[in-house]
Design a protein around this motif. Structure first.
Motif, PDB file in Angstrom:
ATOM      1  N   MET A 131       0.843  -1.196   0.000  1.00 34.25           N
ATOM      2  CA  MET A 131       0.000   0.000   0.000  1.00 34.25           C
ATOM      3  C   MET A 131       0.876   1.242   0.000  1.00 34.25           C
ATOM      4  O   MET A 131       1.969   1.233   0.566  1.00 34.25           O
ATOM      5  N   LYS A 132       0.394   2.299  -0.635  1.00 35.33           N
ATOM      6  CA  LYS A 132       1.193   3.513  -0.784  1.00 35.33           C
ATOM      7  C   LYS A 132       0.464   4.699  -0.138  1.00 35.33           C
ATOM      8  O   LYS A 132      -0.692   4.989  -0.460  1.00 35.33           O
ATOM      9  N   ILE A 133       1.173   5.376   0.769  1.00 37.56           N
ATOM     10  CA  ILE A 133       0.613   6.508   1.503  1.00 37.56           C
ATOM     11  C   ILE A 133       1.300   7.788   1.039  1.00 37.56           C
ATOM     12  O   ILE A 133       2.532   7.860   0.986  1.00 37.56           O
ATOM     13  N   LEU A 134       0.507   8.796   0.731  1.00 37.22           N
ATOM     14  CA  LEU A 134       1.037  10.117   0.387  1.00 37.22           C
ATOM     15  C   LEU A 134       0.985  11.003   1.625  1.00 37.22           C
ATOM     16  O   LEU A 134      -0.085  11.234   2.180  1.00 37.22           O
ATOM     17  N   VAL A 135       2.154  11.486   2.055  1.00 34.67           N
ATOM     18  CA  VAL A 135       2.272  12.362   3.219  1.00 34.67           C
ATOM     19  C   VAL A 135       2.587  13.765   2.738  1.00 34.67           C
ATOM     20  O   VAL A 135       3.603  13.988   2.066  1.00 34.67           O
ATOM     21  N   ILE A 136       1.713  14.736   3.068  1.00 42.04           N
ATOM     22  CA  ILE A 136       1.921  16.134   2.673  1.00 42.04           C
ATOM     23  C   ILE A 136       2.015  16.979   3.932  1.00 42.04           C
ATOM     24  O   ILE A 136       1.020  17.189   4.628  1.00 42.04           O
ATOM     25  N   ASP A 137       3.212  17.458   4.222  1.00 44.80           N
ATOM     26  CA  ASP A 137       3.435  18.258   5.430  1.00 44.80           C
ATOM     27  C   ASP A 137       4.704  19.069   5.231  1.00 44.80           C
ATOM     28  O   ASP A 137       5.701  18.561   4.709  1.00 44.80           O
ATOM     29  N   ASP A 138       4.672  20.331   5.645  1.00 48.74           N
ATOM     30  CA  ASP A 138       5.837  21.190   5.444  1.00 48.74           C
ATOM     31  C   ASP A 138       6.897  21.019   6.521  1.00 48.74           C
ATOM     32  O   ASP A 138       8.004  21.528   6.395  1.00 48.74           O
ATOM     33  N   ASP A 139       6.586  20.295   7.580  1.00 48.51           N
ATOM     34  CA  ASP A 139       7.517  20.089   8.688  1.00 48.51           C
ATOM     35  C   ASP A 139       8.299  18.791   8.463  1.00 48.51           C
ATOM     36  O   ASP A 139       7.728  17.699   8.453  1.00 48.51           O
ATOM     37  N   ALA A 140       9.616  18.920   8.290  1.00 50.22           N
ATOM     38  CA  ALA A 140      10.455  17.752   8.010  1.00 50.22           C
ATOM     39  C   ALA A 140      10.403  16.732   9.135  1.00 50.22           C
ATOM     40  O   ALA A 140      10.433  15.513   8.892  1.00 50.22           O
ATOM     41  N   THR A 141      10.315  17.205  10.379  1.00 56.55           N
ATOM     42  CA  THR A 141      10.248  16.296  11.520  1.00 56.55           C
ATOM     43  C   THR A 141       8.966  15.472  11.485  1.00 56.55           C
ATOM     44  O   THR A 141       8.984  14.263  11.741  1.00 56.55           O
ATOM     45  N   VAL A 142       7.871  16.122  11.157  1.00 56.91           N
ATOM     46  CA  VAL A 142       6.590  15.417  11.073  1.00 56.91           C
ATOM     47  C   VAL A 142       6.608  14.417   9.915  1.00 56.91           C
ATOM     48  O   VAL A 142       6.137  13.286  10.046  1.00 56.91           O
ATOM     49  N   ARG A 143       7.171  14.811   8.789  1.00 53.94           N
ATOM     50  CA  ARG A 143       7.258  13.899   7.644  1.00 53.94           C
ATOM     51  C   ARG A 143       8.053  12.650   8.005  1.00 53.94           C
ATOM     52  O   ARG A 143       7.679  11.530   7.650  1.00 53.94           O
ATOM     53  N   PHE A 144       9.160  12.858   8.707  1.00 55.94           N
ATOM     54  CA  PHE A 144       9.979  11.717   9.120  1.00 55.94           C
ATOM     55  C   PHE A 144       9.200  10.822  10.074  1.00 55.94           C
ATOM     56  O   PHE A 144       9.213   9.589   9.941  1.00 55.94           O
ATOM     57  N   MET A 145       8.514  11.428  11.028  1.00 57.50           N
ATOM     58  CA  MET A 145       7.748  10.658  12.009  1.00 57.50           C
ATOM     59  C   MET A 145       6.646   9.848  11.330  1.00 57.50           C
ATOM     60  O   MET A 145       6.455   8.660  11.620  1.00 57.50           O
ATOM     61  N   LEU A 146       5.921  10.475  10.411  1.00 56.27           N
ATOM     62  CA  LEU A 146       4.849   9.776   9.708  1.00 56.27           C
ATOM     63  C   LEU A 146       5.408   8.664   8.829  1.00 56.27           C
ATOM     64  O   LEU A 146       4.805   7.579   8.716  1.00 56.27           O
ATOM     65  N   SER A 147       6.550   8.900   8.217  1.00 58.95           N
ATOM     66  CA  SER A 147       7.195   7.870   7.399  1.00 58.95           C
ATOM     67  C   SER A 147       7.594   6.670   8.242  1.00 58.95           C
ATOM     68  O   SER A 147       7.438   5.511   7.825  1.00 58.95           O
ATOM     69  N   GLU A 148       8.106   6.938   9.438  1.00 56.86           N
ATOM     70  CA  GLU A 148       8.495   5.855  10.335  1.00 56.86           C
ATOM     71  C   GLU A 148       7.280   5.052  10.792  1.00 56.86           C
ATOM     72  O   GLU A 148       7.331   3.828  10.904  1.00 56.86           O
ATOM     73  N   ILE A 149       6.180   5.745  11.067  1.00 58.35           N
ATOM     74  CA  ILE A 149       4.954   5.050  11.460  1.00 58.35           C
ATOM     75  C   ILE A 149       4.477   4.138  10.330  1.00 58.35           C
ATOM     76  O   ILE A 149       4.105   2.975  10.560  1.00 58.35           O
ATOM     77  N   CYS A 150       4.487   4.654   9.109  1.00 66.22           N
ATOM     78  CA  CYS A 150       4.055   3.845   7.965  1.00 66.22           C
ATOM     79  C   CYS A 150       4.994   2.664   7.738  1.00 66.22           C
ATOM     80  O   CYS A 150       4.560   1.579   7.329  1.00 66.22           O
ATOM     81  N   ALA A 151       6.286   2.867   8.011  1.00 64.38           N
ATOM     82  CA  ALA A 151       7.254   1.786   7.849  1.00 64.38           C
ATOM     83  C   ALA A 151       6.956   0.636   8.806  1.00 64.38           C
ATOM     84  O   ALA A 151       7.168  -0.539   8.475  1.00 64.38           O
ATOM     85  N   ILE A 152       6.461   0.962  10.004  1.00 61.99           N
ATOM     86  CA  ILE A 152       6.084  -0.072  10.967  1.00 61.99           C
ATOM     87  C   ILE A 152       5.036  -1.006  10.362  1.00 61.99           C
ATOM     88  O   ILE A 152       5.055  -2.220  10.589  1.00 61.99           O
ATOM     89  N   ALA A 153       4.136  -0.431   9.585  1.00 60.90           N
ATOM     90  CA  ALA A 153       3.061  -1.211   8.969  1.00 60.90           C
ATOM     91  C   ALA A 153       3.444  -1.741   7.587  1.00 60.90           C
ATOM     92  O   ALA A 153       2.596  -2.302   6.879  1.00 60.90           O
TER      93      ALA A 153
END
Length: 213
Positions: free
Chosen positions: A1-23
C-alpha cells in the motif's frame, strides 16, 4: 500500500514515514501542497495524509485540489484544531476524516487500516445500500464521501438502539466531526431522527436512530 504524506515540517514527515514503515507501507512525500498534488499524478495512492497549516497552499486548498484530481482516495487531515467550523470547511472541500496531532502510531495505523477496509466495504456493499435507497440524492452530497455514508448507514441500520455521536464515533472508528456531519445530512434527508435521552445526572443527550427503509 502507498501513503502520500503532505506536510511542510520535516520532523513530522519523518515521524509519519516511520509510522508507515512499521506497517510496511510505502510512503510518498510532499513537503507542500504543490508537491503533494504532483505526487498524486505520478503514483497510485491508497491514502493521503495532509497537514492543515502549510505556507503557500494550506491544507484547505490542498484538499480541494486533491479531491478534484481523485474522487475516491481517502484524505485524512492532520490537525490540532478541533473546531467544528474548520471540520465543516474541510468536509465541504472533500476531506474524508481527521487525525488529531500529536499523532500516535497505533492510532494512525488503525485509522489508515480502517479506511482501507471501508474502501473495500464500499465496493462490496455500497451498491446494495444504494439500490435500497433510490428515491433521492442521498449519495450525491457535497462534503461527505460515499464510503463514509455507507459505513455509518450500515452501522445505524444494524444497531437496534439509538446512539449518541460519541457512541457511534467509538464504534465506527471515524472522527467526531465526520460522524456528526454525516448524521446531520441523514437527518436532513429524513433517514435518521433525533431522540432526546434524559439522564439521571447531567444534561440530556441527543441520540440518533435510523428510520426503517
Amino acid at each position: 500500500m502507498k501513503i502520500l504524506v503532505i506536510d511542510d515540517d520535516a520532523t513530522v514527515r519523518f515521524m509519519l514515514s516511520e509510522i508507515c514503515a512499521i506497517a510496511n507501507w510505502e510512503v510518498v512525500i510532499g513537503s507542500n501542497g504543490r508537491e503533494g498534488l504532483e505526487a498524486l499524478t505520478k503514483n497510485e495512492i491508497d491514502v493521503v495524509l495532509v497537514d492543515y497549516h502549510m505556507p503557500e497552499m494550506d491544507g484547505l486548498q490542498t484538499v480541494q485540489h486533491l479531491r478534484r484530481m481523485d474522487r475516491n482516495v481517502p484524505i485524512l487531515v492532520l490537525t490540532v484544531d478541533e473546531r467544528q467550523e474548520i471540520a465543516d470547511r474541510f468536509l465541504d472541500l472533500g476531506a474524508t476524516d481527521f487525525a488529531l496531532k500529536p499523532v500516535k502510531a497505533p492510532d494512525l495505523i488503525s485509522r489508515i487500516q480502517l479506511h482501507m477496509r471501508l474502501a473495500q466495504y464500499t465496493r462490496t456493499m455500497g451498491n446494495e445500500i444504494s439500490e435500497r435507497l433510490p428515491a433521492d440524492d442521498l449519495f450525491e452530497t457535497k462534503g461527505i464521501s460515499k464510503t463514509t455514508l455507507v459505513h455509518i448507514i450500515s452501522y445505524l441500520r444494524t444497531n437496534p438502539q439509538p446512539c449518541t455521536v460519541d457512541e457511534i464515533t467509538q464504534e465506527v472508528g471515524l472522527a467526531y466531526p465526520t460522524v456528526y456531519r454525516t448524521l446531520v445530512h441523514l437527518m436532513q434527508k429524513g433517514k435518521v431522527r433525533t431522540i432526546i435521552s434524559y439522564q439521571k445526572v447531567g444534561r440530556p443527550k441527543n441520540k440518533y436512530e435510523w428510520l426503517k427503509d
